[in-house]
Scaffold this motif. Structure first.
Motif, PDB file in Angstrom:
ATOM      1  N   TRP A  78     -18.383  28.807 -31.064  1.00 38.23           N
ATOM      2  CA  TRP A  78     -18.031  29.391 -29.776  1.00 38.23           C
ATOM      3  C   TRP A  78     -19.155  30.301 -29.320  1.00 38.23           C
ATOM      4  CZ3 TRP A  78     -12.088  30.820 -29.995  1.00 38.23           C
ATOM      5  CH2 TRP A  78     -11.368  29.632 -30.123  1.00 38.23           C
TER       6      TRP A  78
ATOM      7  N   GLY B 253     -13.606  35.508 -23.645  1.00 37.43           N
ATOM      8  CA  GLY B 253     -13.474  35.219 -25.064  1.00 37.43           C
ATOM      9  C   GLY B 253     -12.085  35.548 -25.567  1.00 37.43           C
TER      10      GLY B 253
ATOM     11  N   THR C  96     -16.195  30.934 -22.153  1.00 37.40           N
ATOM     12  CA  THR C  96     -15.487  31.919 -22.963  1.00 37.40           C
ATOM     13  C   THR C  96     -14.063  32.148 -22.476  1.00 37.40           C
ATOM     14  OG1 THR C  96     -16.481  33.668 -21.606  1.00 37.40           O
ATOM     15  CG2 THR C  96     -17.559  33.141 -23.690  1.00 37.40           C
TER      16      THR C  96
ATOM     17  N   TYR D  98     -18.042  38.652 -29.458  1.00 39.86           N
ATOM     18  CA  TYR D  98     -17.731  37.606 -30.437  1.00 39.86           C
ATOM     19  C   TYR D  98     -17.277  38.210 -31.759  1.00 39.86           C
ATOM     20  CZ  TYR D  98     -18.389  33.714 -33.644  1.00 39.86           C
ATOM     21  OH  TYR D  98     -18.187  32.756 -34.595  1.00 39.86           O
TER      22      TYR D  98
ATOM     23  N   ARG E 147     -11.238  28.411 -23.474  1.00 40.19           N
ATOM     24  CA  ARG E 147     -11.722  28.071 -24.806  1.00 40.19           C
ATOM     25  C   ARG E 147     -11.240  26.700 -25.263  1.00 40.19           C
ATOM     26  NH1 ARG E 147     -11.075  33.648 -28.172  1.00 40.19           N
ATOM     27  NH2 ARG E 147     -12.485  32.569 -29.582  1.00 40.19           N
TER      28      ARG E 147
END
Length: 277
Positions: free
Chosen positions: A194, A258, A52, A264, A55
């Motif tokens: 992802w 992330g 995360t 997310y 990326r």
């Protein structure tokens, strides 16, 4: 010496093993310079936290691809280990172990005892470093709760959850004082492939209705409901109840995880961090 010589089991006497033949050299080269680095890289690629944070890398090599490659490397290591140990034990056990573990030749048993002691240390370290498994979680004090979930889409449902209270996990883990958030990583991916994750305030982990669930209505969780393990934080919205939990991380902040918005969904549909219900 060719591979047919190995397969025939008609092996040469001990002095013939002093110089490595081409097959041995290829095996060791593959193990040390190809398999070992690949195991390291694919292991990092499977890490929820790293995937995360970096990326670009996870976009080039997906987590599933890293898992598949890591499994193939594991198969190679197992084959190499079985063949290598079999040759050590069947060609000249005492002499081989003495040279490998006791820095001496001869037919004594010093090498064997050092070998057994080293294996005991390795196994002990492996057990000590083993993360929580579902079996270990089931051995912890059992927690049950019956709660009604109200979805913002207009439906509701009552469910009996069984598992482990996050209070128990906090008592075992003893997070550092600087830990303010608990990040739950899922084995599942979001629509764009992802890693799905979500961060929760650490204060909510001590709530009496926050738990890791592995049972639902008296039966093991189904895959669709998040098996083998899912989060139930009854003061948060439904999309924050992470399913298929792979890892849990205690962090001071989530700005580098992330997209930096705490989950997310927040990364992709950000409209302000959600307050507790």
């Amino acid at each position: 010496m060719s591979s047919t010589c190995y397969l025939s089991l008609d092996w040469p006497t001990a002095p013939a093993w002093v110089n490595y033949n081409s097959l041995q050299q290829l095996s060791y080269f593959t193990t040390v310079f190809l398999a070992a680095p690949l195991a390291l890289l694919t292991g990092l690629g499977m890490s929820p936290a790293l995937s995360t944070r970096f990326r670009r890398i996870s976009k080039l090599v997906s987590i599933q691809a890293a898992r598949s490659l890591h499994f193939l490397v594991l198969v190679w290591f197992l084959v190499f280990l079985v063949v290598h140990v079999a040759l050590v034990f069947t060609t000249d056990l005492q002499s081989n172990l003495n040279q490998m573990y006791a820095a001496r030749g001869g037919d004594g048993w010093t090498g064997l005892w050092v070998f057994l002691a080293s294996m005991a240390v390795v196994i002990g370290g492996w057990i000590a470093a083993t993360p929580f498994t579902l079996r270990r979680l089931r051995a912890l004090p059992h927690h049950e709760q019956i709660t009604q979930h109200f979805c913002i889409q207009g439906w509701s449902g009552v469910t009996k959850w069984g598992g482990v209270s996050m209070r128990t996990i906090l008592d075992l883990v003893k997070p550092r004082p600087e830990a303010k958030w608990v990040v739950f990583y899922s084995l599942g991916d979001g629509p764009d492939k992802w890693r799905y994750y979500d961060a929760h305030p650490i204060e909510q982990m001590s709530h009496r209705l926050t738990m890791l669930a592995y049972d639902m209505n008296g039966r093991p969780l189904s895959f669709g409901h998040g098996a083998p393990l899912r989060l139930r934080n009854e003061v948060q919205l439904g999309f924050k109840q992470v399913k298929w939990i792979e890892g849990i991380e205690f962090v001071a902040d989530f700005s580098r995880i992330g997209g930096g918005h705490g989950g997310y969904n927040q990364d992709h549909e950000f409209f302000g961090y959600h307050q507790a219900l």
